[in-house]
Design an enzyme around this catalytic site. Structure first.
Site, PDB file in Angstrom:
ATOM      1  N   GLY B 241       0.861  -1.269  -0.013  1.00 56.50           N
ATOM      2  CA  GLY B 241      -0.075   0.115  -0.069  1.00 56.50           C
ATOM      3  C   GLY B 241       0.832   1.290  -0.069  1.00 56.50           C
ATOM      4  O   GLY B 241       2.022   1.012   0.032  1.00 56.50           O
ATOM      5  N   HIS B 242       0.186   2.391  -0.089  1.00 52.99           N
ATOM      6  CA  HIS B 242       0.616   3.696  -0.261  1.00 52.99           C
ATOM      7  C   HIS B 242       1.642   4.041   1.168  1.00 52.99           C
ATOM      8  O   HIS B 242       1.352   3.664   2.096  1.00 52.99           O
ATOM      9  CB  HIS B 242       0.103   4.925  -0.678  1.00 52.99           C
ATOM     10  CG  HIS B 242      -1.250   5.011   0.227  1.00 52.99           C
ATOM     11  ND1 HIS B 242      -2.271   6.158  -0.288  1.00 52.99           N
ATOM     12  CD2 HIS B 242      -1.802   4.427   1.033  1.00 52.99           C
ATOM     13  CE1 HIS B 242      -3.207   6.076   0.341  1.00 52.99           C
ATOM     14  NE2 HIS B 242      -2.948   5.257   1.525  1.00 52.99           N
TER      15      HIS B 242
END
Lengths: 348, 348, 348
Positions: B241-242
């Protein structure tokens, strides 16, 4: 994320509302996180746990909620929903790249495709027969769009997306690389020990303002369509089985799987790696925690969880071993209850 | 895996060390597994459980640990780490294909891209504006490299990889097909029941000697960057994920998901399908077992597990049913304890 | 799914068997689901739970089992396996699109590739050296086929599939978009804290009539081959590690991972998101429920399950907390048993 502009905090408040406290003339040109912000940046505080970082931020301005109005001396905007306010400011400083219409010379377009002049087709993209692409649609490099697909205005496909024939995608959607829409659902039937394929003749029909994360797959329906309603947001590596329906404004985090024919309500939220069984119904406003397996319908709103708690391996070994023999433990408890129920003098 | 050569066992020991026992003049030209090895092959024994296969192997030579020095009559090398030794020999017999510099006529290259002459660009690859590709970089067929991407020397992208704009990849990396690096993180905020997108303006920054397995996705940061440090090894279908940061020399098996903003230490190891929640911290030298969900920070090294033990379905049904009512069972135990704590004569 | 034809119910029974009840002259031209069927459609009832929908269907004819022979007045076919019968009728009305042989002008084909004249190569597909493609093979847009790959007659690759060098695929296979076959297995060995790569020199060898769902990845063997036997059916986003062997006619639902060197029997069935550990053996005719983690060999046929039951979050919190302290609970039960085993008068 096209070009930068700068503006004053007062101009931001004029545009997006909120209460201005401090120097409205301070200029900002970009958003940033509390810790990495520099002069010229505007940052935000959405949760009180990050108050310590607010103290040390080098940002020129900050967006905070009413409860934090006095937590900083920086020029600031007070907003009831600082995160949503921040999103607006970020969209203002980072607008989508304007689309330059045109078809790259290396793209392969069937003659019967109808493509808006303002649409942009990237290198080595392949557009099938009778495809219709709306205004300002962007199809990036290496995408493959099957026959009879329709894509609405302002929808963008990043590189290497595949859309199978006959699927429909609404307006203002954003589809990330590696996504596959409309592959065959997993429809097989056993006959004398051998699996036979069942043709998958439905479509995938996607509403407006849907975002689909990288490498997510959405299967076409077996007979009827697989449907994503407006405003659905899907993260990466999600698998949507055939004939699933996902209600409007439902958000699904990465690595979730939804098995075939399941109906998901509106305004649901699924945490990462949740797994939803087939042929069930999930009501509106249901939240499923990450890592949770749902095998039965959930007909009431609420948050549902089913995660095996992790522990140091040696502790897990013990608890897992007890769990395997939970039936025996229950029997022991019943036996103890039976013995205690008889008169004390008989116990010895 | 370019061409074969053959050499003697003595030459291998001269090159890679270890103790030679038996005929050093025996020639080998390839590595193989114990059971399928033939004459001319060198094999290895890394775990004592495979001793039975050692007896029957048709290999010409074998690499073993000190504890197995007398377990075979074959010409052999004694090494403290037979598996690592074997890896070296395998790399010797199976070197990477030498890179022939050049750009395929069907590749589409922006004029402003700076590509080393020794780099190789495959058919239908698309290279964006201002991309920089180092010496001997290989970009295979169908890859799409976004604007302003930098890729270091000797890094190889297999076919159909997508890199979004502005990402940076170090030297000697290996990226497998279907990987997507730099797609938008899942950044949305709810306003009046509708999800609004938050621009993802960070990058993905990948260190040196990182391997990334097929169809893995690594999202760009929301504001700051998503970072993979040197020597990280990722298997297939992993989702990062970011704003995740993964410490150097951490290895992650297939199907793992790591939610946004989580910080993973150095020298960690995650088993397949482990799921790591967002906004948490994992210390250096943590091992997470396959199939385990981690929702809280792990600040101490160690091995953590959380797998529901599988059983025959009918047994699972019983135990799962007890588990659902564990709260009642605990109450029963407490009741039994209370009753036993009172004088015996009052029990009846 | 080429063109439609229509035929009478009597013709269907003549072709596919079963017992005809009612008007054999009724014409149908397509299959449909009970609820969405219209005049001209033939539908089916495979499970008694859908009887209410049968009552309201607008279909012109229906396929039912013997137990439902009188459940409708519609013209109908009685079959022992209505779902399999329906599959045959659906295949009849929706035959595969006939393959037009030919190579698109934008495809890139190495001279040494041997491609049947009846094979079809789509736009921007890339075919490596010494590749062999059988009769009527279809390679859609953007596929990349590595050196020395062999693909048997009548196999179809949808758009954007990647096959690494030296893999072999049988006849009548169907491979969906985004699939990656033959990427390196996750073979690494630690030496002084650093992971070193082990060359993956095996292949992937796939039998006949195998279907592989979108974005599934199948790694090449480390030394020996990774093998899928005939008739294996894989759904989307499945990960098959190096040196796995999957027995004939095994069906695997979406999001399943199978770790390296595991051997799966014939006629197995795995539910979605099941995770199978490495270096284990699964017997023939084993069923693993969705969401179940299997870490040990399963040497007996049967159905195996291991799902943490989901609940409303607040209930889960309680049960998970007890589960973490299951060891203490067991100790309490033992203590109660000990106390009850002593004479009653000593208890007070």
């Amino acid at each position: 994320m096209a070009r930068r502009k700068s503006c004053t905090l007062a101009e931001i408040v004029k545009r997006f509302g909120g209460e201005l406290i401090g120097k409205g003339a301070v200029r900002v040109h970009q958003v940033a996180a509390l810790e990495s912000a520099q002069a010229g940046h505007i940052t935000f505080l959405s949760q009180s746990q990050y108050l310590p970082q607010l103290v040390g931020t080098r940002a020129s301005a900050v967006i905070v909620g009413p409860e934090a109005r006095d937590a900083t001396d920086l020029p600031r905007v007070i907003s009831d929903n600082p995160y949503a306010y921040f999103a607006k400011v970020s969209n203002f400083f980072n607008p989508p790249i304007p689309v330059k219409g045109g078809i790259h010379r290396s793209a392969v377009i069937e003659k019967t495709a109808r493509i808006a002049k303002s649409a942009s087709i990237g290198p080595c993209a392949v557009i099938g027969k009778n495809v219709r692409l709306g205004a300002r649609v962007v199809i990036e490099a290496g995408c493959s769009i099957g026959e009879d697909v329709t894509i609405g205005d302002d929808t963008r496909l990043h590189a290497n997306v595949t859309i199978y024939p006959r699927c429909r995608i609404g307006v203002r959607c954003l589809i990330h690389s590696g996504v596959v829409i409309g592959a065959d659902g997993f429809g097989i039937v056993k006959e004398e020990g051998i699996w036979k394929k069942i043709p998958q003749i439905g479509r995938v029909v996607i509403g407006d303002e849907v975002e689909i994360g990288a490498n997510t797959t959405i299967d076409r329906g077996a007979l009827d369509d697989t449907i994503l309603e407006d405003g659905v947001k899907l993260d990466n590596q999600i698998q949507i089985g055939h004939n699933v329906r996902i209600g409007a404004h439902t958000a699904i985090a990465a690595c979730v799987g939804i098995a075939g024919s399941t109906k998901i309500g509106k305004h649901c939220a699924f945490g990462g790696a949740a797994m939803i069984g087939g042929h069930i119904t999930i009501a509106d406003h249901v939240t499923v925690s990450g890592g949770t397996v749902i095998m039965k319908s959930l007909l009431q709103p609420g948050t549902y969880t089913g995660i095996f708690p992790s522990a140091l391996h040696q502790n897990w070994l013990k608890n897992a071993s007890h769990l395997r023999r939970l039936d025996e433990l229950v029997e022991k408890i019943h036996e103890l209850e039976r013995r205690l129920a008889t008169p004390a003098r008989r116990q010895s």
